[in-house]
Write a protein that holds these residues in place. Sequence first.
Motif, mmCIF file in Angstrom:
data_model
loop_
_atom_site.group_PDB
_atom_site.id
_atom_site.type_symbol
_atom_site.label_atom_id
_atom_site.label_comp_id
_atom_site.label_asym_id
_atom_site.label_seq_id
_atom_site.Cartn_x
_atom_site.Cartn_y
_atom_site.Cartn_z
ATOM 1 N N LEU A 145 6.385 14.182 0.952
ATOM 2 C CA LEU A 145 6.407 15.126 -0.159
ATOM 3 C C LEU A 145 6.735 16.551 0.255
ATOM 4 O O LEU A 145 7.105 17.365 -0.581
ATOM 5 N N ASP A 146 6.593 16.879 1.530
ATOM 6 C CA ASP A 146 6.755 18.278 1.952
ATOM 7 C C ASP A 146 8.135 18.516 2.564
ATOM 8 O O ASP A 146 8.270 18.818 3.739
ATOM 9 N N PHE A 147 9.171 18.382 1.734
ATOM 10 C CA PHE A 147 10.521 18.581 2.258
ATOM 11 C C PHE A 147 11.248 19.731 1.572
ATOM 12 O O PHE A 147 12.478 19.787 1.566
ATOM 13 N N GLY A 148 10.499 20.666 1.005
ATOM 14 C CA GLY A 148 11.117 21.891 0.524
ATOM 15 C C GLY A 148 11.148 22.092 -0.971
ATOM 16 O O GLY A 148 11.552 23.156 -1.445
ATOM 17 N N MET A 157 -0.554 20.842 2.650
ATOM 18 C CA MET A 157 -0.903 19.601 3.333
ATOM 19 C C MET A 157 -2.310 19.159 2.941
ATOM 20 O O MET A 157 -2.563 17.980 2.660
ATOM 21 N N ARG A 158 -3.224 20.115 2.918
ATOM 22 C CA ARG A 158 -4.613 19.812 2.566
ATOM 23 C C ARG A 158 -4.717 19.287 1.135
ATOM 24 O O ARG A 158 -5.370 18.263 0.882
ATOM 25 N N GLU A 159 -4.087 19.958 0.190
ATOM 26 C CA GLU A 159 -4.189 19.552 -1.215
ATOM 27 C C GLU A 159 -3.602 18.163 -1.442
ATOM 28 O O GLU A 159 -4.157 17.357 -2.202
ATOM 29 N N LEU A 160 -2.500 17.865 -0.792
ATOM 30 C CA LEU A 160 -1.890 16.549 -0.954
ATOM 31 C C LEU A 160 -2.759 15.465 -0.318
ATOM 32 O O LEU A 160 -2.866 14.358 -0.845
ATOM 33 N N THR A 161 -3.391 15.776 0.808
ATOM 34 C CA THR A 161 -4.285 14.811 1.441
ATOM 35 C C THR A 161 -5.490 14.528 0.556
ATOM 36 O O THR A 161 -5.902 13.366 0.406
ATOM 37 N N LEU A 162 -6.050 15.546 -0.054
ATOM 38 C CA LEU A 162 -7.185 15.353 -0.956
ATOM 39 C C LEU A 162 -6.772 14.526 -2.170
ATOM 40 O O LEU A 162 -7.543 13.684 -2.658
ATOM 41 N N PHE A 163 -5.551 14.754 -2.663
ATOM 42 C CA PHE A 163 -5.010 13.925 -3.753
ATOM 43 C C PHE A 163 -4.945 12.466 -3.313
ATOM 44 O O PHE A 163 -5.386 11.562 -4.034
ATOM 45 N N GLY A 164 -4.395 12.209 -2.121
ATOM 46 C CA GLY A 164 -4.305 10.843 -1.621
ATOM 47 C C GLY A 164 -5.656 10.197 -1.447
ATOM 48 O O GLY A 164 -5.836 9.005 -1.726
ATOM 49 N N SER A 207 0.847 -1.194 0.000
ATOM 50 C CA SER A 207 0.000 0.000 0.000
ATOM 51 C C SER A 207 0.879 1.239 0.000
ATOM 52 O O SER A 207 2.070 1.188 0.322
ATOM 53 N N PHE A 208 0.273 2.344 -0.370
ATOM 54 C CA PHE A 208 0.968 3.627 -0.398
ATOM 55 C C PHE A 208 0.202 4.619 0.469
ATOM 56 O O PHE A 208 -1.032 4.671 0.447
ATOM 57 N N SER A 209 0.957 5.392 1.231
ATOM 58 C CA SER A 209 0.381 6.410 2.088
ATOM 59 C C SER A 209 1.147 7.710 1.904
ATOM 60 O O SER A 209 2.117 7.765 1.143
ATOM 61 N N LEU A 210 0.706 8.747 2.586
ATOM 62 C CA LEU A 210 1.392 10.037 2.574
ATOM 63 C C LEU A 210 1.898 10.339 3.979
ATOM 64 O O LEU A 210 1.298 9.911 4.968
ATOM 65 N N LEU A 211 2.990 11.071 4.049
ATOM 66 C CA LEU A 211 3.545 11.493 5.329
ATOM 67 C C LEU A 211 3.883 12.969 5.263
ATOM 68 O O LEU A 211 4.477 13.438 4.283
ATOM 69 N N PHE A 212 3.496 13.697 6.284
ATOM 70 C CA PHE A 212 3.908 15.095 6.413
ATOM 71 C C PHE A 212 4.876 15.210 7.576
ATOM 72 O O PHE A 212 4.711 14.559 8.603
ATOM 73 N N PHE A 213 5.877 16.045 7.398
ATOM 74 C CA PHE A 213 6.858 16.176 8.462
ATOM 75 C C PHE A 213 7.337 17.610 8.629
ATOM 76 O O PHE A 213 7.333 18.153 9.702
ATOM 77 N N SER A 214 7.760 18.229 7.509
ATOM 78 C CA SER A 214 8.225 19.609 7.665
ATOM 79 C C SER A 214 8.582 20.221 6.330
ATOM 80 O O SER A 214 9.380 19.674 5.586
ATOM 81 N N ASP A 215 7.991 21.345 6.043
ATOM 82 C CA ASP A 215 8.460 22.204 4.956
ATOM 83 C C ASP A 215 9.070 23.425 5.628
ATOM 84 O O ASP A 215 8.367 24.245 6.194
ATOM 85 N N VAL A 216 10.401 23.524 5.600
ATOM 86 C CA VAL A 216 11.090 24.537 6.406
ATOM 87 C C VAL A 216 11.327 25.848 5.655
ATOM 88 O O VAL A 216 11.996 26.741 6.170
ATOM 89 N N ARG A 217 10.780 25.967 4.438
ATOM 90 C CA ARG A 217 11.036 27.196 3.680
ATOM 91 C C ARG A 217 10.419 28.410 4.370
ATOM 92 O O ARG A 217 9.232 28.427 4.694
ATOM 93 N N LYS A 218 11.243 29.420 4.558
ATOM 94 C CA LYS A 218 10.787 30.599 5.291
ATOM 95 C C LYS A 218 10.002 31.568 4.413
ATOM 96 O O LYS A 218 9.328 32.461 4.926
#
Length: 363
Positions: free
Chosen positions: A339-342, A42-49, A20-31
């Motif tokens: 996916l949210d690593f910068g 985060m919301r858009e990627l979750t809706l995609f998933g 199976s495939f899932s999504l993980l959020f952890f940190s987008d550190v861009r200032k």
Amino acid sequence: MTTVAELLGLQRKPQPATISFSLLFFSDVRKELTDAEKYAFMRELTLFGDREGFTAVYLPERHFHEFGSIYANSAVAAAYLIPQTQRIRFRTAGISLPLHHPAEVVEWWAMNDVLSGGRVDLGFGSGWHKADFILAPDHYHDRRQLCSETIPVIQRLWRGETVAFPGPGGELIPITCYPRPVQKDVAVWLLVTQNDEGFIHAGRQGYNVFTMLYGNNLEAMAKKITLYRQARAEAGLDPASGIVTLMLHTLLLPSLETVQQAVEQPFKHYIKSALDAHVEAAVQQSGGITPSEDEKSKMLDYAYQRYFKTGALFGTVSDGRRVVDEAIKAGVNDIACLLDFGVEQSVVYDSLRYLAELVNDYR
């Protein structure tokens, strides 16, 4: 008809194995992005998933550092996303259990279980960053033991059992948690990285495992997963039924060169943010000497090269298939795509069609 390329192994078809495939959020550190923009991402990627049949979204708990600072409370993040989705499950990766009272955890997530119609699973860790423990300063040194002891208490409370806890003046007060969740039992994930004993403990307790290639490759990970399966069997549990979730940084595009161009700078910045947090925690814990900037630079270059080549889902869809096939051989059941690593958000959005293609190959 089998092509010459397939016979030569140049275009391998996915293995006929379930993953199976899932999504993980952890940190987008861009200032340059606001926190509101990061939450929208985060919301858009979750809706995609949710649309594309991903199994779950894993939500972390992070405190007091820009690396992951937007995920201070995973229950709040889940409550925001749940009413906008229909199928995807919400898992924690994970709750730093020694920071919280078990009844508090059950209350939060029972609410989310009701709101989601029973789409909640819980992952736990002991925590590691010393500053986090201002929330529970007496729990830092015994954090691993406390985590181990508290998970069964959460399972009991989730099932509706009454458990007594110390109240004012030390008086024991029996507690039953409300609201009652939809699910009679909650599936549990344990965060484990390098420690063989962690895999063995998770297997003995019947927990699932959330892990990452933290200093490992898939060959080394396969040995740890074997220990996990053996421990389940020795405990009288079905060795094959436990789920091993592997986190992989993910970006799929039409060419490997395009991925390299998109990934190098933001990924190095992402790794540096994580590295700084881990180095700071290690120095505080051991009283050691802070590495020089030159030493940190070498650590960063090594980490980037290793991650890009052996620890990530980077490249074309064909490259992705090879990584997934290797993960299946290692015994992985679920890949959590980070996916949210910068990387620029527009590039990530462009990549989703290729990720969806990869996922469809393994249905």
